[in-house]
Design a protein around this motif. Structure first.
Motif, PDB file in Angstrom:
ATOM      1  N   ILE A 106       3.506 -10.759  13.118  1.00 47.50           N
ATOM      2  CA  ILE A 106       2.966  -9.950  12.129  1.00 47.50           C
ATOM      3  C   ILE A 106       4.317  -8.917  11.527  1.00 47.50           C
ATOM      4  CG2 ILE A 106       1.410  -8.138  11.404  1.00 47.50           C
ATOM      5  CD1 ILE A 106      -0.617  -9.491  13.541  1.00 47.50           C
ATOM      6  N   THR A 107       4.340  -8.875  10.179  1.00 44.32           N
ATOM      7  CA  THR A 107       5.196  -8.200   9.778  1.00 44.32           C
ATOM      8  C   THR A 107       4.591  -7.136   8.693  1.00 44.32           C
ATOM      9  OG1 THR A 107       5.766  -9.178   7.711  1.00 44.32           O
ATOM     10  CG2 THR A 107       6.833  -9.884   9.722  1.00 44.32           C
ATOM     11  N   PRO A 108       5.222  -6.042   8.233  1.00 45.04           N
ATOM     12  CA  PRO A 108       4.484  -5.163   7.109  1.00 45.04           C
ATOM     13  C   PRO A 108       4.024  -6.064   5.948  1.00 45.04           C
ATOM     14  CG  PRO A 108       6.426  -4.023   8.096  1.00 45.04           C
ATOM     15  CD  PRO A 108       6.363  -5.563   8.654  1.00 45.04           C
ATOM     16  N   ASN A 109       4.699  -7.302   5.857  1.00 50.49           N
ATOM     17  CA  ASN A 109       4.359  -8.010   4.581  1.00 50.49           C
ATOM     18  C   ASN A 109       3.079  -8.907   5.020  1.00 50.49           C
ATOM     19  OD1 ASN A 109       6.528  -6.965   2.719  1.00 50.49           O
ATOM     20  ND2 ASN A 109       7.812  -8.431   3.637  1.00 50.49           N
ATOM     21  N   THR A 110       2.722  -9.034   6.002  1.00 53.07           N
ATOM     22  CA  THR A 110       1.570 -10.128   6.444  1.00 53.07           C
ATOM     23  C   THR A 110       0.208  -9.759   5.568  1.00 53.07           C
ATOM     24  OG1 THR A 110       2.633 -10.383   8.709  1.00 53.07           O
ATOM     25  CG2 THR A 110       0.413 -11.176   8.275  1.00 53.07           C
ATOM     26  N   ILE A 111      -0.098 -10.623   5.124  1.00 53.95           N
ATOM     27  CA  ILE A 111      -1.674 -10.135   4.414  1.00 53.95           C
ATOM     28  C   ILE A 111      -2.912 -10.909   4.907  1.00 53.95           C
ATOM     29  CG2 ILE A 111      -0.429  -9.526   2.153  1.00 53.95           C
ATOM     30  CD1 ILE A 111      -1.563 -12.249   0.964  1.00 53.95           C
ATOM     31  N   LEU A 112      -2.558 -12.081   5.362  1.00 59.26           N
ATOM     32  CA  LEU A 112      -3.739 -12.847   6.050  1.00 59.26           C
ATOM     33  C   LEU A 112      -3.120 -13.625   7.251  1.00 59.26           C
ATOM     34  CD1 LEU A 112      -6.237 -14.713   5.114  1.00 59.26           C
ATOM     35  CD2 LEU A 112      -4.629 -16.203   4.307  1.00 59.26           C
ATOM     36  N   LEU A 113      -4.292 -13.774   8.181  1.00 60.42           N
ATOM     37  CA  LEU A 113      -4.271 -14.503   9.535  1.00 60.42           C
ATOM     38  C   LEU A 113      -4.974 -15.755   9.398  1.00 60.42           C
ATOM     39  CD1 LEU A 113      -4.263 -12.047  12.606  1.00 60.42           C
ATOM     40  CD2 LEU A 113      -2.227 -12.645  11.051  1.00 60.42           C
ATOM     41  N   VAL A 114      -4.760 -16.740   9.840  1.00 59.95           N
ATOM     42  CA  VAL A 114      -5.366 -17.992   9.991  1.00 59.95           C
ATOM     43  C   VAL A 114      -5.814 -18.638  11.292  1.00 59.95           C
ATOM     44  CG1 VAL A 114      -5.203 -20.460   9.183  1.00 59.95           C
ATOM     45  CG2 VAL A 114      -4.599 -18.698   7.671  1.00 59.95           C
ATOM     46  N   GLY A 115      -6.882 -18.954  11.505  1.00 60.12           N
ATOM     47  CA  GLY A 115      -7.264 -19.634  12.887  1.00 60.12           C
ATOM     48  C   GLY A 115      -8.332 -20.886  12.303  1.00 60.12           C
ATOM     49  N   SER A 116      -8.101 -21.852  13.260  1.00 64.08           N
ATOM     50  CA  SER A 116      -9.112 -23.056  13.083  1.00 64.08           C
ATOM     51  C   SER A 116     -10.106 -23.275  13.934  1.00 64.08           C
ATOM     52  CB  SER A 116      -8.380 -24.298  12.955  1.00 64.08           C
ATOM     53  OG  SER A 116      -7.045 -23.950  12.143  1.00 64.08           O
ATOM     54  N   ALA A 117     -11.287 -23.770  13.493  1.00 62.17           N
ATOM     55  CA  ALA A 117     -12.260 -24.125  14.413  1.00 62.17           C
ATOM     56  C   ALA A 117     -12.996 -25.341  14.010  1.00 62.17           C
ATOM     57  CB  ALA A 117     -13.578 -22.911  14.453  1.00 62.17           C
ATOM     58  N   PRO A 118     -12.623 -26.493  14.518  1.00 59.05           N
ATOM     59  CA  PRO A 118     -11.237 -26.672  15.220  1.00 59.05           C
ATOM     60  C   PRO A 118     -10.143 -26.991  14.648  1.00 59.05           C
ATOM     61  CG  PRO A 118     -12.523 -28.548  15.807  1.00 59.05           C
ATOM     62  CD  PRO A 118     -13.109 -27.671  14.586  1.00 59.05           C
ATOM     63  N   THR A 119      -8.891 -27.282  15.210  1.00 60.05           N
ATOM     64  CA  THR A 119      -7.786 -27.514  14.448  1.00 60.05           C
ATOM     65  C   THR A 119      -8.071 -28.990  14.212  1.00 60.05           C
ATOM     66  OG1 THR A 119      -6.753 -28.245  16.679  1.00 60.05           O
ATOM     67  CG2 THR A 119      -6.362 -25.956  15.720  1.00 60.05           C
ATOM     68  N   TYR A 120      -7.313 -29.562  13.413  1.00 56.90           N
ATOM     69  CA  TYR A 120      -7.331 -30.867  12.949  1.00 56.90           C
ATOM     70  C   TYR A 120      -6.685 -31.784  14.137  1.00 56.90           C
ATOM     71  CZ  TYR A 120      -7.156 -35.770  10.848  1.00 56.90           C
ATOM     72  OH  TYR A 120      -7.015 -36.880  10.812  1.00 56.90           O
ATOM     73  N   PRO A 121      -5.131 -31.558  14.468  1.00 52.95           N
ATOM     74  CA  PRO A 121      -4.564 -32.337  15.245  1.00 52.95           C
ATOM     75  C   PRO A 121      -5.230 -32.574  16.752  1.00 52.95           C
ATOM     76  CG  PRO A 121      -3.304 -30.806  14.151  1.00 52.95           C
ATOM     77  CD  PRO A 121      -4.402 -30.338  14.032  1.00 52.95           C
ATOM     78  N   HIS A 122      -5.617 -31.364  17.060  1.00 52.29           N
ATOM     79  CA  HIS A 122      -6.062 -31.641  18.791  1.00 52.29           C
ATOM     80  C   HIS A 122      -7.733 -31.310  18.833  1.00 52.29           C
ATOM     81  CE1 HIS A 122      -1.759 -30.615  18.456  1.00 52.29           C
ATOM     82  NE2 HIS A 122      -1.635 -31.624  19.033  1.00 52.29           N
ATOM     83  N   GLY A 123      -8.245 -31.002  17.900  1.00 54.47           N
ATOM     84  CA  GLY A 123      -9.627 -30.701  17.920  1.00 54.47           C
ATOM     85  C   GLY A 123     -10.160 -29.358  18.907  1.00 54.47           C
ATOM     86  N   ILE A 124      -9.025 -28.386  18.883  1.00 55.03           N
ATOM     87  CA  ILE A 124      -9.224 -26.979  19.888  1.00 55.03           C
ATOM     88  C   ILE A 124      -9.619 -25.810  18.656  1.00 55.03           C
ATOM     89  CG2 ILE A 124      -8.032 -25.623  21.221  1.00 55.03           C
ATOM     90  CD1 ILE A 124      -7.659 -28.322  22.211  1.00 55.03           C
ATOM     91  N   VAL A 125     -10.613 -25.387  19.422  1.00 58.04           N
ATOM     92  CA  VAL A 125     -11.019 -23.981  18.504  1.00 58.04           C
ATOM     93  C   VAL A 125     -10.179 -22.844  19.009  1.00 58.04           C
ATOM     94  CG1 VAL A 125     -12.766 -22.166  18.345  1.00 58.04           C
ATOM     95  CG2 VAL A 125     -13.494 -24.537  18.522  1.00 58.04           C
ATOM     96  N   ASP A 126      -9.381 -22.317  17.859  1.00 59.42           N
ATOM     97  CA  ASP A 126      -8.391 -21.062  18.321  1.00 59.42           C
ATOM     98  C   ASP A 126      -9.269 -19.885  18.868  1.00 59.42           C
ATOM     99  OD1 ASP A 126      -6.127 -22.146  17.480  1.00 59.42           O
ATOM    100  OD2 ASP A 126      -6.182 -22.006  15.467  1.00 59.42           O
ATOM    101  N   PRO A 127      -8.367 -18.936  19.399  1.00 56.27           N
ATOM    102  CA  PRO A 127      -9.139 -17.712  19.913  1.00 56.27           C
ATOM    103  C   PRO A 127      -9.613 -16.819  18.943  1.00 56.27           C
ATOM    104  CG  PRO A 127      -6.857 -17.769  20.639  1.00 56.27           C
ATOM    105  CD  PRO A 127      -7.168 -19.073  19.899  1.00 56.27           C
ATOM    106  N   ILE A 128     -10.750 -17.055  18.200  1.00 54.48           N
ATOM    107  CA  ILE A 128     -10.883 -16.575  16.897  1.00 54.48           C
ATOM    108  C   ILE A 128     -11.268 -14.981  17.219  1.00 54.48           C
ATOM    109  CG2 ILE A 128     -12.839 -16.428  15.055  1.00 54.48           C
ATOM    110  CD1 ILE A 128     -10.759 -19.035  14.993  1.00 54.48           C
ATOM    111  N   ALA A 129     -11.962 -14.692  18.094  1.00 57.04           N
ATOM    112  CA  ALA A 129     -12.219 -13.285  18.488  1.00 57.04           C
ATOM    113  C   ALA A 129     -10.769 -12.493  18.566  1.00 57.04           C
ATOM    114  CB  ALA A 129     -13.137 -13.129  19.365  1.00 57.04           C
ATOM    115  N   GLU A 130      -9.797 -13.073  19.392  1.00 58.32           N
ATOM    116  CA  GLU A 130      -8.719 -12.259  19.367  1.00 58.32           C
ATOM    117  C   GLU A 130      -8.151 -12.158  18.133  1.00 58.32           C
ATOM    118  OE1 GLU A 130      -9.889 -14.460  21.539  1.00 58.32           O
ATOM    119  OE2 GLU A 130      -9.249 -14.225  23.602  1.00 58.32           O
ATOM    120  N   LEU A 131      -7.800 -13.305  17.391  1.00 58.83           N
ATOM    121  CA  LEU A 131      -7.151 -13.242  16.145  1.00 58.83           C
ATOM    122  C   LEU A 131      -7.728 -12.211  15.358  1.00 58.83           C
ATOM    123  CD1 LEU A 131      -6.543 -17.130  15.544  1.00 58.83           C
ATOM    124  CD2 LEU A 131      -4.870 -15.359  15.864  1.00 58.83           C
TER     125      LEU A 131
END
Ligand SMILES: Cc1ncc(COP(=O)(O)O)c(C=O)c1O
Length: 478
Positions: A166-191
């Motif tokens: 993250i930098t001072p220019n970051t405006i948006l974070l992204v997480g997936s539920a789940p990811t397409y490649p591996h079907g894993i749900v990212d740690p959404i609460a932490e993100l």
């Protein structure tokens, strides 16, 4: 040069030519296709066709002209929001698919930042490496910087790495539920916590999982929190033409509140054609896709989706156990639902894929690490046993290849698969390019995209190659 036929044809001639053109198409009805088509049986298919046909000519561009479509869209969005922990504040729109929903979320984030973080002149969006390329497309279209962050060994977004990126220019974070490649749900609460700490936006890409994870959880499988119930999640994309089993061209983009969604809209008030207002990317919107989505949600209801997903998850359980029991193969990570990646530390997985292709299965090849991708749907309940038998056989054959042959078989193996999916004229052009790039002589059938990508050292070459493929795909056959 192909021109319009000079004369009319009969309806029969036209349709017969089209049926014949389907010859080399994926045979998704047989449960042997593991991407692209979500098929839940002929009864549902017919309902979708009927609903689509009823609104075939109507245009969602002007809700005043077609209050019916406006009602359908409003209700589809409301039902989807309720499913994903939304409340009275939650709003959204239907779009043509996951990519458009993601484009809209990123565009809204850009506009939001222009208003709320005006000091940022070079905005960045932060993507775990597993995020869908639609985010890169959005960054490309809307002149934002996409920053890719490596994921963990278990294929999840890496919170520490995300925090560090993250930098001072970051405006948006992204997480997936789940990811397409591996079907894993990212740690959404932490993100989400990260995003809240910085007072920036956080999009959850639930394109593939949004209409499945809530039911999977109700069925008793463990599903981490991933939706609006998590404070800090500001937008969610969820496709209906995936696990809601709707007709293609149907997705929903949701925002936590109206103020945020406002940044998505486009209005042009000074046009000679009148005041023009459009909520999403497209102008004309096919009424059929909106109508069919409304039809399937009402037809199945919670009861129907639970029943469908019960079958899917039982099939997944069988497939996971069966794959892990085959010597040399394993399911990567711990997928939350029905997207599985098959990897191997011992076998050339592309050779396994090639053997499966020879047995009529359509399975996508992935890279970093090499793996095979399965989107398990209702259609696979009937074909799972045959799949596992063929996979065991394919793995046994792949085991016979010595490690020394790995690089070569990686190309040739994947090439045979490519030969089945790319038109011959594209294949031969590709073959020549690959041979020139690798200096390895013309492989028998050239290499498939993913095989080639893994074998070519220069990513710039890969980029050019793929651009060539896109370029050639729309040239008529000689
Ligand atoms: C997680 C995820 N996001 C976005 C998309 C893009 O969706 P579409 O192909 O409908 O544009 C997909 C498609 O598979 C996906 O799985």
């Amino acid at each position: 040069m192909l021109t319009l036929p000079p004369t009319k044809s009969s309806r029969e001639t036209v349709l017969a030519a089209m049926r014949a053109a389907r010859d080399r198409d994926a045979k998704w009805q047989e449960g042997k296709t593991f991407s692209l088509v979500y098929y839940a049986g002929d009864e549902i298919l017919q309902l979708l066709k009927d609903a689509y046909a009823l609104f075939f000519s109507e245009n969602g561009l002007n809700p005043m002209a077609f209050p019916s479509l406006n009602k359908f869209e409003t209700e589809v969005v409301a039902m989807t929001a309720a499913l994903l922990g939304g409340d009275e504040e939650t709003v959204g729109n239907m779009t043509s698919g996951g990519t458009e929903s993601i484009l809209m979320a990123v565009k809204a984030a850009r506009e939001w930042a222009r208003v709320n973080l005006p000091h940022i002149t070079a905005p960045e969006i932060l993507l775990p490496a597993s995020a869908h390329p639609a985010f890169d497309k959005a960054a490309h279209y809307f002149s934002l910087q996409a920053v890719h962050v490596p994921i963990t060994a278990d294929f999840r977004a890496d919170i520490a790495a995300m925090r560090a990126a993250i930098t001072p220019n970051t405006i948006l974070l992204v997480g997936s539920a789940p990811t397409y490649p591996h079907g894993i749900v990212d740690p959404i609460a932490e993100l989400a916590t990260l995003a809240r700490e910085r007072a920036i936006l956080f999009h959850v890409d639930a394109c593939v999982g949004g209409f499945m994870l809530p039911f999977v959880r109700k069925l008793g499988y463990p599903v981490p929190d991933f939706d609006f119930r998590v404070p800090g999640v500001t937008s969610i994309s969820v496709d209906l033409h995936k696990y809601a089993y709707a007709a293609k061209g149907a997705s929903v983009i949701l925002y936590r509140n109206r103020a945020l969604r406002r940044h998505q809209f486009f209005v042009h008030t000074d046009w000679a054609g009148g005041i023009y207002a459009s909520p999403t990317m497209t102008g004309t919107r096919p009424g059929g896709a909106i109508a069919a989505a409304w039809a399937i949600l009402n037809f199945l209801g919670e009861e129907g989706y639970l029943a469908l997903n019960d079958t899917v998850m039982k099939t997944v359980t069988k497939l996971r156990a069966g794959i892990n029991a085959i010597e040399g193969l394993r399911v990567l990570g711990d997928p939350a639902m029905s997207i599985l990646a098959i990897g191997s530390d011992a076998l050339n997985i592309y050779e396994v894929a090639d053997e499966m292709t020879a047995r009529g299965w359509l399975i996508d090849r992935q890279q970093f690490p090499p793996s095979l991708h399965l989107t398990v749907t209702h259609a696979h309940a009937a074909s799972a046993d045959q799949f596992l038998a063929d996979l065991a056989d394919a793995a046994a054959r792949a085991r016979r290849f010595s490690f020394a042959k790995f690089a070569n078989t990686l190309q040739v193996g994947a090439a045979r698969a490519a030969a089945r999916v790319l038109p011959p004229r594209v294949m031969s052009a590709l073959t020549a390019r690959v041979s020139a790039l690798t200096g390895a002589g013309v492989p028998k059938r050239s290499a498939a995209m993913y095989g080639m990508m893994a074998s070519l050292p220069n990513r710039g070459d890969v980029n050019e190659l793929v651009l060539d493929v896109l370029d050639r795909l729309t040239r008529p056959e000689d």
